[in-house]
Design an enzyme around this catalytic site. Structure first.
Site, PDB file in Angstrom:
ATOM      1  N   TYR A   7      -9.946  33.610  68.981  1.00 30.96           N
ATOM      2  CA  TYR A   7     -10.154  32.347  69.524  1.00 30.96           C
ATOM      3  C   TYR A   7      -9.175  31.273  68.951  1.00 30.96           C
ATOM      4  CZ  TYR A   7     -13.140  28.382  70.909  1.00 30.96           C
ATOM      5  OH  TYR A   7     -13.543  27.378  71.440  1.00 30.96           O
ATOM      6  N   ASP A  61      -2.047  29.907  64.236  1.00 27.83           N
ATOM      7  CA  ASP A  61      -3.443  29.178  64.376  1.00 27.83           C
ATOM      8  C   ASP A  61      -3.924  29.335  62.951  1.00 27.83           C
ATOM      9  OD1 ASP A  61      -5.908  28.182  64.603  1.00 27.83           O
ATOM     10  OD2 ASP A  61      -6.316  29.143  66.467  1.00 27.83           O
ATOM     11  N   LYS A  65     -10.648  22.083  60.973  1.00 31.30           N
ATOM     12  CA  LYS A  65     -11.613  22.425  59.782  1.00 31.30           C
ATOM     13  C   LYS A  65     -11.423  21.915  58.751  1.00 31.30           C
ATOM     14  CE  LYS A  65     -12.897  26.471  62.882  1.00 31.30           C
ATOM     15  NZ  LYS A  65     -14.425  26.787  63.298  1.00 31.30           N
TER      16      LYS A  65
HETATM   17  N1  PMP Z   1      -8.733  28.160  66.463  1.00 31.45           N
HETATM   18  C1  PMP Z   1      -9.216  28.797  65.462  1.00 31.45           C
HETATM   19  C2  PMP Z   1      -8.860  30.084  64.701  1.00 31.45           C
HETATM   20  C3  PMP Z   1     -10.670  28.564  65.410  1.00 31.45           C
HETATM   21  O1  PMP Z   1     -11.515  29.203  64.571  1.00 31.45           O
HETATM   22  C4  PMP Z   1     -11.360  27.594  66.253  1.00 31.45           C
HETATM   23  C5  PMP Z   1     -12.701  27.169  66.148  1.00 31.45           C
HETATM   24  N2  PMP Z   1     -13.466  28.042  65.663  1.00 31.45           N
HETATM   25  C6  PMP Z   1     -10.159  26.867  66.868  1.00 31.45           C
HETATM   26  C7  PMP Z   1      -8.943  26.831  67.138  1.00 31.45           C
HETATM   27  C8  PMP Z   1     -10.675  25.413  67.712  1.00 31.45           C
HETATM   28  O2  PMP Z   1     -11.145  24.530  66.730  1.00 31.45           O
HETATM   29  P1  PMP Z   1     -12.221  23.306  67.127  1.00 31.45           P
HETATM   30  O3  PMP Z   1     -13.365  23.799  67.316  1.00 31.45           O
HETATM   31  O4  PMP Z   1     -12.087  22.417  65.963  1.00 31.45           O
HETATM   32  O5  PMP Z   1     -11.608  22.668  68.557  1.00 31.45           O
END
Ligand code: PMP
Length: 428
Positions: free
Chosen positions: A145, A240, A268
């Site tokens: 994701y 990411d 995060k």
């Molecule tokens: N990339 C990763 C690896 C994530 O785990 C997440 C959120 N779970 C996101 C991007 C998206 O982040 P946000 O919810 O702050 O938009």
């Protein structure tokens, strides 16, 4: 455990908030439905719900709350920021300090930009990679994701040489067809995708340790091969690290594993519990971005002093000696307890763990990619999840979401959790 008030509030919520939740993962849909627990207060490693029940929290808000809730150092930073104005729309000294701290910890981020979420950070990395390479296609790994922007909400086609299909309504097939999805940890599938699409590929998007179908580390050599194969084809490598940065060491997973991407997306943890995202990478690539270059990215809330000062405070806590050693110690204790209890009760589980992040899959097959994670028994997990909730342990309502140990968890919390796991396994 009585959760009547939660149930009543959920009915009210359903009437005004779409689906009763502000993010779909908070609903209990994946564990058989019903009212999610409405939490009212959080302190350290604990939550209290609206009915007054206490829970040990392993959700950690899906990752950011690595220092536990309402950490005094972070709370103080947020209070000071609030008292001095939360949003300026100008440069501030704190964003320079914070960017410098991040670059010291993750040196591949030679130039950095802050924004408001992981979604934005990844979305912009892709734009920058496209601007830099003049190419359009993106390769990603199945099940990972990367936020909810159009381009990354795309599922695998039926093989490395087929293009993606949208994972969500409202995403044009024309956008999905710019994405190629291959299995994580499968170097040959990646090589094949690059053989077919390499000349058109702007970047490959990688979670260096997968945090979105549990915890799945890369096989030895996998990330090195991805780098080499991508770079040979002239494609950029984007990590990411929204979940992984500052989780396993004071830096990114890239620093722990010794592999460097061209661009990195963060989120995060770096917000200390307030909204944030950040991206950065090699200077000449980042210089594509306005005001220096032709790729546009902006944000009214970007770099707001509240998020930035909370982030600085969070990293200051994580930089204290012994923090990651303690994650390892408590994580290992929890893992060992779960394994021992599963053996004693004849329950087949896989426990994947890196430091204080672990995933428990109800399957007898090792989990190394999305398909093997998907094989976990969702029905058994749903029963376990509800038993644990009644034991006062808060997990994510998903069969392969990670459990996060925070700096607030004590050995006593871990032992209480293991005892709760044991009683729950006994009832399964
Ligand atoms: N990339 C990763 C690896 C994530 O785990 C997440 C959120 N779970 C996101 C991007 C998206 O982040 P946000 O919810 O702050 O938009």
């Amino acid at each position: 455990m009585n959760r009547e008030k939660s149930a009543r509030l959920h009915e009210q919520a359903m009437d005004v908030i779409l689906g009763g939740v502000n993010s779909p993962s908070r609903s209990f849909k994946a564990v058989g439905g019903g009212a999610p627990v409405t939490m009212e207060r959080a302190q350290g490693a604990y939550f209290w719900d609206v009915d007054g029940n206490r829970y040990i929290d392993y959700l950690a808000a899906y990752g950011p709350i690595i220092t536990g809730h309402a950490h005094p150092h972070i709370t103080k930073a947020i209070s000071e920021a609030a008292a001095n104005g939360t949003l300026y729309g100008t440069p501030t000294p704190w964003e320079i300090k914070f960017a410098t701290m991040i670059r010291e910890a993750i040196p591949s981020m030679e130039r950095i930009r802050f924004n408001n979420s992981g979604t934005e950070a990844v979305m912009t990395c892709i734009r920058v990679a496209r601007a830099y390479t003049g190419r359009v296609k993106v390769i990603k790994f199945a099940g990972c994701y990367h936020g909810h922007s159009d381009l990354v909400l795309v599922a695998a086609g039926s093989g490395p040489s087929t293009l993606g299909i949208p994972d969500s309504a409202g995403i044009p097939q024309s956008i999905a067809s710019e994405v190629i999805t291959v299995p994580f940890n499968d170097t040959e599938a990646f090589r094949e995708a690059i053989r077919v699409w390499g000349a058109e590929t702007a970047c490959v998007l990688v979670e260096p340790i997968v945090g979105n179908f549990g915890i799945v580390p890369p096989k030895p050599g996998f990330l090195e091969s991805v780098n080499e194969i991508a770079h040979e084809a002239g494609a950029l490598v984007v990590y990411d690290e929204v979940i992984t940065a500052f989780r396993f060491c004071y830096g990114g997973a890239q620093n722990l594993l010794g592999v460097e991407p061209d661009l990195t997306a963060l989120g995060k943890i770096i917000g200390g519990g307030l909204p944030i995202g950040a991206y950065g990478g090699r200077r000449e690539i980042m210089e594509q971005v306005a005001p220096l270059g032709p790729a546009y990215q902006a944000g009214t809330m970007a770099g707001n002093p509240a998020s930035i000062r909370a982030g600085i405070a969070c990293l200051e806590v994580l930089k204290q000696p012994g923090v990651y050693e303690e994650f390892e110690r408590l994580g290992a204790l929890l893992e060992a307890g779960i394994r021992k209890s599963a053996d004693a009760h004849g329950i087949k589980v896989q426990v994947n763990r890196v430091k204080g992040a672990l995933a428990v899959y109800f399957t007898d097959h090792p989990v190394y990619d999305y398909d093997t994670a998907q094989a976990a028994d969702g029905e058994l997990f749903a029963r376990f999840f509800r038993l644990m909730l009644d034991e006062g342990i808060c997990l994510a309502p998903s069969k392969y979401e990670a459990w996060f140990v925070t700096t607030a968890h004590t050995e006593a919390d871990i032992r209480d959790t293991i005892a709760a796991v044991d009683r729950s396994f006994a009832k399964l």
